[in-house]
Structures are given as C-alpha cells and as structure tokens.
Design a protein around this motif. Sequence first.
Motif, PDB file in Angstrom:
ATOM      1  N   GLU A 103       0.824  -1.194   0.000  1.00 54.52           N
ATOM      2  CA  GLU A 103       0.000   0.000   0.000  1.00 54.52           C
ATOM      3  C   GLU A 103       0.862   1.248   0.000  1.00 54.52           C
ATOM      4  N   ASN A 104       0.501   2.206  -0.792  1.00 54.76           N
ATOM      5  CA  ASN A 104       1.171   3.489  -0.862  1.00 54.76           C
ATOM      6  C   ASN A 104       0.904   4.260   0.427  1.00 54.76           C
ATOM      7  N   PRO A 105       1.932   4.847   1.065  1.00 56.42           N
ATOM      8  CA  PRO A 105       1.700   5.598   2.302  1.00 56.42           C
ATOM      9  C   PRO A 105       0.719   6.749   2.112  1.00 56.42           C
ATOM     10  N   ASP A 106       0.721   7.402   0.947  1.00 56.03           N
ATOM     11  CA  ASP A 106      -0.221   8.479   0.702  1.00 56.03           C
ATOM     12  C   ASP A 106      -1.652   7.964   0.629  1.00 56.03           C
ATOM     13  N   ALA A 107      -1.841   6.746   0.108  1.00 52.95           N
ATOM     14  CA  ALA A 107      -3.186   6.161   0.039  1.00 52.95           C
ATOM     15  C   ALA A 107      -3.713   5.892   1.444  1.00 52.95           C
ATOM     16  N   ARG A 108      -2.848   5.467   2.375  1.00 55.72           N
ATOM     17  CA  ARG A 108      -3.267   5.243   3.752  1.00 55.72           C
ATOM     18  C   ARG A 108      -3.713   6.564   4.380  1.00 55.72           C
ATOM     19  N   ARG A 109      -2.984   7.604   4.131  1.00 48.06           N
ATOM     20  CA  ARG A 109      -3.340   8.906   4.669  1.00 48.06           C
ATOM     21  C   ARG A 109      -4.697   9.337   4.132  1.00 48.06           C
ATOM     22  N   ASP A 110      -4.965   9.085   2.857  1.00 44.69           N
ATOM     23  CA  ASP A 110      -6.239   9.448   2.254  1.00 44.69           C
ATOM     24  C   ASP A 110      -7.408   8.691   2.873  1.00 44.69           C
ATOM     25  N   SER A 111      -7.156   7.525   3.442  1.00 40.11           N
ATOM     26  CA  SER A 111      -8.247   6.765   4.052  1.00 40.11           C
ATOM     27  C   SER A 111      -8.761   7.453   5.317  1.00 40.11           C
ATOM     28  N   GLU A 112      -8.038   8.425   5.815  1.00 37.04           N
ATOM     29  CA  GLU A 112      -8.441   9.163   7.011  1.00 37.04           C
ATOM     30  C   GLU A 112      -8.929  10.571   6.686  1.00 37.04           C
ATOM     31  N   LEU A 113      -9.094  10.864   5.393  1.00 36.60           N
ATOM     32  CA  LEU A 113      -9.486  12.203   4.959  1.00 36.60           C
ATOM     33  C   LEU A 113     -10.466  12.122   3.804  1.00 36.60           C
ATOM     34  N   ILE A 114     -11.495  12.948   3.869  1.00 37.30           N
ATOM     35  CA  ILE A 114     -12.356  13.202   2.721  1.00 37.30           C
ATOM     36  C   ILE A 114     -12.097  14.655   2.350  1.00 37.30           C
ATOM     37  N   SER A 115     -11.470  14.860   1.217  1.00 39.15           N
ATOM     38  CA  SER A 115     -11.043  16.199   0.809  1.00 39.15           C
ATOM     39  C   SER A 115     -12.192  16.991   0.193  1.00 39.15           C
ATOM     40  N   LEU A 116     -11.958  18.295   0.031  1.00 34.50           N
ATOM     41  CA  LEU A 116     -12.939  19.169  -0.611  1.00 34.50           C
ATOM     42  C   LEU A 116     -13.217  18.686  -2.034  1.00 34.50           C
ATOM     43  N   GLU A 117     -12.188  18.239  -2.731  1.00 32.15           N
ATOM     44  CA  GLU A 117     -12.367  17.733  -4.087  1.00 32.15           C
ATOM     45  C   GLU A 117     -13.326  16.541  -4.119  1.00 32.15           C
ATOM     46  N   GLU A 118     -13.158  15.612  -3.181  1.00 33.02           N
ATOM     47  CA  GLU A 118     -14.068  14.465  -3.118  1.00 33.02           C
ATOM     48  C   GLU A 118     -15.490  14.912  -2.789  1.00 33.02           C
ATOM     49  N   LEU A 119     -15.604  15.889  -1.886  1.00 33.51           N
ATOM     50  CA  LEU A 119     -16.928  16.361  -1.475  1.00 33.51           C
ATOM     51  C   LEU A 119     -17.645  17.063  -2.620  1.00 33.51           C
ATOM     52  N   GLN A 120     -16.885  17.789  -3.438  1.00 32.55           N
ATOM     53  CA  GLN A 120     -17.498  18.510  -4.554  1.00 32.55           C
ATOM     54  C   GLN A 120     -18.042  17.558  -5.612  1.00 32.55           C
ATOM     55  N   ASN A 121     -17.543  16.343  -5.644  1.00 28.54           N
ATOM     56  CA  ASN A 121     -18.023  15.352  -6.609  1.00 28.54           C
ATOM     57  C   ASN A 121     -19.218  14.556  -6.096  1.00 28.54           C
ATOM     58  N   GLN A 122     -19.709  14.902  -4.910  1.00 25.65           N
ATOM     59  CA  GLN A 122     -20.848  14.200  -4.326  1.00 25.65           C
ATOM     60  C   GLN A 122     -22.137  14.962  -4.598  1.00 25.65           C
ATOM     61  N   PRO A 123     -23.259  14.250  -4.738  1.00 21.27           N
ATOM     62  CA  PRO A 123     -24.535  14.959  -4.875  1.00 21.27           C
ATOM     63  C   PRO A 123     -24.857  15.692  -3.574  1.00 21.27           C
ATOM     64  N   ARG A 171     -21.135   7.203   1.780  1.00 20.47           N
ATOM     65  CA  ARG A 171     -20.749   6.819   0.418  1.00 20.47           C
ATOM     66  C   ARG A 171     -19.241   6.636   0.260  1.00 20.47           C
ATOM     67  N   LEU A 172     -18.456   7.547   0.868  1.00 23.51           N
ATOM     68  CA  LEU A 172     -17.017   7.579   0.603  1.00 23.51           C
ATOM     69  C   LEU A 172     -16.165   6.780   1.594  1.00 23.51           C
ATOM     70  N   ARG A 173     -16.532   6.776   2.877  1.00 26.43           N
ATOM     71  CA  ARG A 173     -15.758   6.060   3.906  1.00 26.43           C
ATOM     72  C   ARG A 173     -16.708   5.373   4.883  1.00 26.43           C
ATOM     73  N   PRO A 174     -17.494   4.392   4.407  1.00 29.96           N
ATOM     74  CA  PRO A 174     -18.502   3.769   5.273  1.00 29.96           C
ATOM     75  C   PRO A 174     -17.913   3.100   6.508  1.00 29.96           C
ATOM     76  N   ASN A 175     -16.662   2.690   6.450  1.00 23.87           N
ATOM     77  CA  ASN A 175     -16.050   2.050   7.621  1.00 23.87           C
ATOM     78  C   ASN A 175     -15.906   3.015   8.792  1.00 23.87           C
ATOM     79  N   TRP A 176     -15.945   4.321   8.564  1.00 27.23           N
ATOM     80  CA  TRP A 176     -15.888   5.286   9.658  1.00 27.23           C
ATOM     81  C   TRP A 176     -17.124   5.192  10.544  1.00 27.23           C
TER      82      TRP A 176
END
Length: 129
Positions: free
Chosen positions: A25-45, A55-60
């Motif tokens: 696993e890429n270390p940056d990908a692990r970090r992303d699993s703990e963050l929902i960024s503005l870019e991701e949020l803007q792509n949501q209805p 939708r994005l991190r149901p395990n939370w």
Amino acid sequence: MRTWPPTVLLALLCLLGCASGQGSENPDARRDSELISLEELQNQPAGSAFDAVERLRPNWLRNRGPFSTTRPQSYPEVFVDDRHFGTLESLRQIDLDAVSEIRFLNGRDATTRFGTGYPGGLIMVFLKR
C-alpha cells in the motif's frame, strides 16, 4: 539434497524483497483513508455530511466494539471545527455544501488530542470559512 551457495540465496532474498514492495500500500493512500477532501466532497450529490461519509468512507460509521462493561458499543463521536458536536446522527444536520473537509481520528489519536471519552474515535468536520 541440493544446497545453494549463500550468494545465490542472498540474491534471491533481495529479489523477493524488491518484488513484494510493488504490491504494498502506498503511504499516501493510507493517509487518504483518514481524509475526505474538498475535491471528493465537490463530486458528491447534495446532501448531508452523513451521506458523504456513508458513500465515501462507510467504515468510519461502524461500531468499534466494546471497550468496557459499561460501554458495550463504541461509535465515533462528531466534532465540528475542533468542538464536540454530537453523535454520528448529528452528521445528518450538517449541509455538505458548508463542509471543506472531513477527517477521521482513531480512538488513540482522539484521546491524545482531546482526552478520554472517545474510544470509538472522532469524525472531524471542518466548515468552509
């Protein structure tokens, strides 16, 4: 039984070590699993912060299990701009258009930052300014 010279074994171990790193696993990908960024949020209805997390991190949203006999279930608590806001259900009150990012803190990190009482971790919502 055939024996291998030590140099051949060493070379083989080095090759295996290099090859196993490709699928890790890429270390940056692990970090992303703990963050929902503005870019991701803007792509949501349109919807609530709860809808986005679901939708994005149901395990939370899952139960972190019993931490004591008095606390048979332990779900993350919600903080908004570093202040306690409520339970997971309170995420439904936060309009997604007002959110700049959402982070997850595990129980250990939440305890270090905010003190005891958050064994299930925290979902931290940061609003646009």
